[in-house]
Structures are given as C-alpha cells and as structure tokens.
Design a protein around this motif. Structure first.
Motif, short mmCIF file in Angstrom:
data_model
loop_
_atom_site.label_atom_id
_atom_site.label_comp_id
_atom_site.label_asym_id
_atom_site.label_seq_id
_atom_site.Cartn_x
_atom_site.Cartn_y
_atom_site.Cartn_z
N UNK A 15 1.00 -1.12 -0.01
CA UNK A 15 0.04 -0.08 0.06
C UNK A 15 1.04 1.30 -0.03
N UNK A 16 0.40 2.27 0.79
CA UNK A 16 1.15 3.41 0.85
C UNK A 16 2.14 3.39 1.90
N UNK A 17 2.43 2.31 2.53
CA UNK A 17 3.51 2.22 3.73
C UNK A 17 4.71 2.52 3.24
N UNK A 18 5.28 2.07 2.32
CA UNK A 18 6.68 2.66 1.91
C UNK A 18 6.72 3.91 1.81
N UNK A 19 5.88 4.72 0.84
CA UNK A 19 5.97 6.03 0.81
C UNK A 19 5.63 7.03 2.12
N UNK A 20 4.78 6.45 2.99
CA UNK A 20 4.60 7.15 3.92
C UNK A 20 5.83 6.99 5.07
N UNK A 21 6.65 5.92 4.97
CA UNK A 21 7.94 5.92 5.73
C UNK A 21 9.11 6.67 4.90
N UNK A 22 8.86 7.01 3.83
CA UNK A 22 9.95 7.67 3.16
C UNK A 22 9.86 9.04 2.64
N UNK A 23 8.72 9.42 2.76
CA UNK A 23 8.17 10.83 2.26
C UNK A 23 7.40 11.56 3.40
N UNK A 24 8.09 12.64 3.69
CA UNK A 24 7.57 13.44 5.01
C UNK A 24 6.13 14.01 4.52
N UNK A 25 5.07 13.89 5.50
CA UNK A 25 3.63 14.46 5.30
C UNK A 25 3.60 15.67 5.00
N UNK A 26 4.74 16.53 5.36
CA UNK A 26 4.74 17.84 4.88
C UNK A 26 5.42 18.41 3.70
N UNK A 27 5.65 17.17 2.91
CA UNK A 27 6.28 17.51 1.57
C UNK A 27 5.20 18.13 0.51
N UNK A 28 5.64 19.05 -0.31
CA UNK A 28 4.82 19.83 -0.89
C UNK A 28 3.90 18.90 -2.07
#
Length: 119
Positions: A15-28
C-alpha cells in the motif's frame, strides 16, 4: 461501453506504507495530492481522448497525465525530465500513482511522447 485505463498497479501488499515511511507528510507534493480531488478532472479530460477511453488502445488515466504535466510546469522541466522524475523520485511517483510498489517492480511512467501527444 465502460471506460478503461491502463493498470498502474495501485493496489499492492505494501500500500502506501513505503511512501509514508520515505516521504514526509509535509512534503509539497504529498500535500498537493491530499488537497486536490484529482478524480474530478477525469470527465473533463476524457473528452480529449479519441474514443473517450472506450475504444482503441487502452489509455493512461487522464489525471496521471495531468499530474505529470503539472510536475513539468512546477519544476520548470521538460516532459522527458518529468517522465524521469516520476520514475525515480519517490514523491513524484507517489503523486502520479505510477506504481504503489514500483520500488520493487519495474513499473514506469508513461513515455514523454504521451505527454506531448495532441489527442
């Protein structure tokens, strides 16, 4: 006849697990994806497709192409560079939904020629 689009492998075990670990939530780009309802543009954009995504070759999701063109505009890069951005830059990959597990599997962005095509 129902509309059909190329599969982008959105569904995956991770799912989005990998992305949530690698990309900060405040990224534009992460914020942009949350703020804009991209699916509202599909009916407007599908009108530009020959066959309205019902006939002919299976097209890419029109919102994916829109997002790639937006990245090209935001970063002031060519469409070919936007293709690379979506293939190798995780926030770009997440925004365009190229592949939710494309990190582990060879799944690429549409070729730049699809961004340049006049439908």
């Amino acid at each position: 006849m129902p509309q059909r689009f190329r599969k982008t492998f959105k569904e995956s075990f991770f799912g989005d697990f990998i992305y949530s670990m690698a990309i900060p939530e405040d990224h534009f780009l992460a914020q942009l994806d949350k703020v804009i309802n991209w699916e509202q543009f599909t009916p407007l954009l599908i009108e530009a497709y020959k066959g309205k995504a019902e006939r002919g070759e299976v097209p890419y999701q029109p919102t994916m192409i829109l997002k790639m063109l937006l990245l090209s505009y935001l970063y002031d890069i060519s469409e070919r560079r936007a293709e690379d951005l979506c293939n190798y830059y995780l926030p770009g990959k997440q925004l365009t939904s190229i592949s939710r597990y494309g990190i582990f599997r060879a799944a690429n962005a549409p070729w730049a020629v699809f961004l340049l095509a006049r439908w």
